[in-house]
Design an enzyme around this catalytic site. Structure first.
Site, PDB file in Angstrom:
ATOM      1  N   VAL A   1       0.834  -1.202   0.000  1.00 23.81           N
ATOM      2  CA  VAL A   1       0.000   0.000   0.000  1.00 23.81           C
ATOM      3  C   VAL A   1       0.872   1.256   0.000  1.00 23.81           C
ATOM      4  O   VAL A   1       0.551   2.255  -0.650  1.00 23.81           O
ATOM      5  CB  VAL A   1      -0.942   0.009   1.228  1.00 23.81           C
ATOM      6  CG1 VAL A   1      -1.753   1.306   1.287  1.00 23.81           C
ATOM      7  CG2 VAL A   1      -1.885  -1.190   1.184  1.00 23.81           C
ATOM      8  N   CYS A   2       1.989   1.202   0.726  1.00 22.78           N
ATOM      9  CA  CYS A   2       2.833   2.384   0.921  1.00 22.78           C
ATOM     10  C   CYS A   2       3.254   3.092  -0.376  1.00 22.78           C
ATOM     11  O   CYS A   2       3.103   4.314  -0.479  1.00 22.78           O
ATOM     12  CB  CYS A   2       4.066   2.019   1.741  1.00 22.78           C
ATOM     13  SG  CYS A   2       3.690   1.375   3.381  1.00 22.78           S
ATOM     14  N   PRO A   3       3.766   2.380  -1.387  1.00 23.37           N
ATOM     15  CA  PRO A   3       4.187   3.106  -2.587  1.00 23.37           C
ATOM     16  C   PRO A   3       3.040   3.781  -3.328  1.00 23.37           C
ATOM     17  O   PRO A   3       3.253   4.801  -3.992  1.00 23.37           O
ATOM     18  CB  PRO A   3       4.846   2.021  -3.452  1.00 23.37           C
ATOM     19  CG  PRO A   3       4.293   0.732  -2.948  1.00 23.37           C
ATOM     20  CD  PRO A   3       4.085   0.943  -1.481  1.00 23.37           C
TER      21      PRO A   3
ATOM     22  N   GLU B   1       0.583   5.405  -1.954  1.00 25.66           N
ATOM     23  CA  GLU B   1       0.382   6.693  -1.282  1.00 25.66           C
ATOM     24  C   GLU B   1       1.536   7.647  -1.577  1.00 25.66           C
ATOM     25  O   GLU B   1       1.324   8.821  -1.903  1.00 25.66           O
ATOM     26  CB  GLU B   1       0.290   6.489   0.232  1.00 25.66           C
ATOM     27  CG  GLU B   1      -0.887   5.672   0.694  1.00 25.66           C
ATOM     28  CD  GLU B   1      -0.925   5.561   2.208  1.00 25.66           C
ATOM     29  OE1 GLU B   1      -1.986   5.862   2.786  1.00 25.66           O
ATOM     30  OE2 GLU B   1       0.106   5.210   2.818  1.00 25.66           O
ATOM     31  N   ILE B   2       2.755   7.138  -1.451  1.00 29.66           N
ATOM     32  CA  ILE B   2       3.940   7.986  -1.599  1.00 29.66           C
ATOM     33  C   ILE B   2       4.012   8.579  -3.000  1.00 29.66           C
ATOM     34  O   ILE B   2       4.281   9.779  -3.172  1.00 29.66           O
ATOM     35  CB  ILE B   2       5.213   7.172  -1.277  1.00 29.66           C
ATOM     36  CG1 ILE B   2       5.198   6.759   0.196  1.00 29.66           C
ATOM     37  CG2 ILE B   2       6.460   7.973  -1.588  1.00 29.66           C
ATOM     38  CD1 ILE B   2       6.241   5.705   0.548  1.00 29.66           C
TER      39      ILE B   2
END
Length: 268
Positions: free
Chosen positions: A120-122, A124-125
């Site tokens: 999920v993190c990439p 958002e980033i």
């Protein structure tokens, strides 16, 4: 588990413990949000080159009277943001970032994510990076934070997006290897040593005006972050008005008194 363990490299420099801001800005007592030690279900958890300096010299407006200053035992919102100084990766180089350098100059979107090289993190980033110009246009900087080392950040930035990497980013990724920043903002999961998906909007006076904290499996919305920031800036520039639910620039605002508010209700 929303985020798997990151293959981080050996750390170089750790984030310092939170400090007070400059003499012009007196922080409130340190605040801590209570984070459950266990979570059910969700628990297991630069094409455009920018100047190296992160200090800005644009003018500042005084904070308006509508702002409520929270008491020392209250949550972070309404209180001075905990200051920090830490190493970060920006434009594929190691730089130093100090939150208090933005005071009086810029709004800040400070967001935490669990780990590099996850799922999920990439999304958002990179979403925040792709929309960076919209935030820059309204005098706002974005800062991303995780407990990974700057070496892990650098490797992730140097990995192509199609391979799960980030590519060049338009804002710094901060290393919080000591976990002191995550702890001071109340987003650290103590028994896992990673941060929940916390996001904070800090105004130019260094006061936290908004926060959201998602569990690990739930990504955040850039659109909602931008909308909330625009609403904050509007009411700071128009202290006699407030923004109703879902307000966007150009929408009708509301007078914050019994008689004036009727104009809004009569118009909807």
């Amino acid at each position: 588990m929303a985020c798997s363990a990151s293959a981080t490299a050996t750390t170089l420099i750790a984030a310092s413990n939170p400090k007070s801001f400059s003499a012009n800005f007196s922080p409130s007592s340190s605040q801590t949000l209570t984070i459950p030690r266990s979570f059910s279900g969700l628990r297991k958890p630069l094409h455009s080159r920018v100047p190296r300096s992160l200090s800005f010299n644009r003018g500042s407006h005084s904070r308006k009277a509508f702002v409520v200053k929270a008491a020392s035992e209250a949550p972070l919102v309404g209180n001075t943001a905990p200051d920090f100084e830490a190493e970060a990766v920006f434009d594929q180089e190691f730089i130093n970032v100090k939150l208090s350098e933005y005071i009086g100059k810029k709004y800040v979107i400070l967001f935490f994510y669990p780990l590099d090289f996850t799922f999920v993190c990439p999304t958002e980033i990179t979403a925040f990076s792709d929309r960076h110009a919209e935030f820059e246009k309204i005098n706002t900087e974005i800062l991303g934070v995780s407990v990974d080392s700057v070496f892990s950040h650098l490797a992730w930035v140097q990995t192509d997006r199609k391979s799960g990497g980030l590519g060049d980013l338009n804002y710094p990724l901060i290393s919080d290897v000591t976990k002191s920043i995550s702890k001071s903002y109340g987003v650290l999961i103590p028994d896992q040593g990673i941060a929940l998906r916390g996001l904070f909007i800090i105004d130019k006076e260094g006061v936290i005006q908004h926060s959201t904290i998602n569990n690990l499996a739930i990504g955040r919305s850039v659109d909602e972050t931008l909308r909330t920031l625009q609403a904050l800036q509007y009411v700071q520039e128009n202290p006699d008005e407030v923004c109703p639910a879902g307000w966007k620039p150009g929408d009708k605002s509301m007078k914050q008194d019994p008689k004036g508010s009727k104009e809004y209700f009569a118009a909807i």
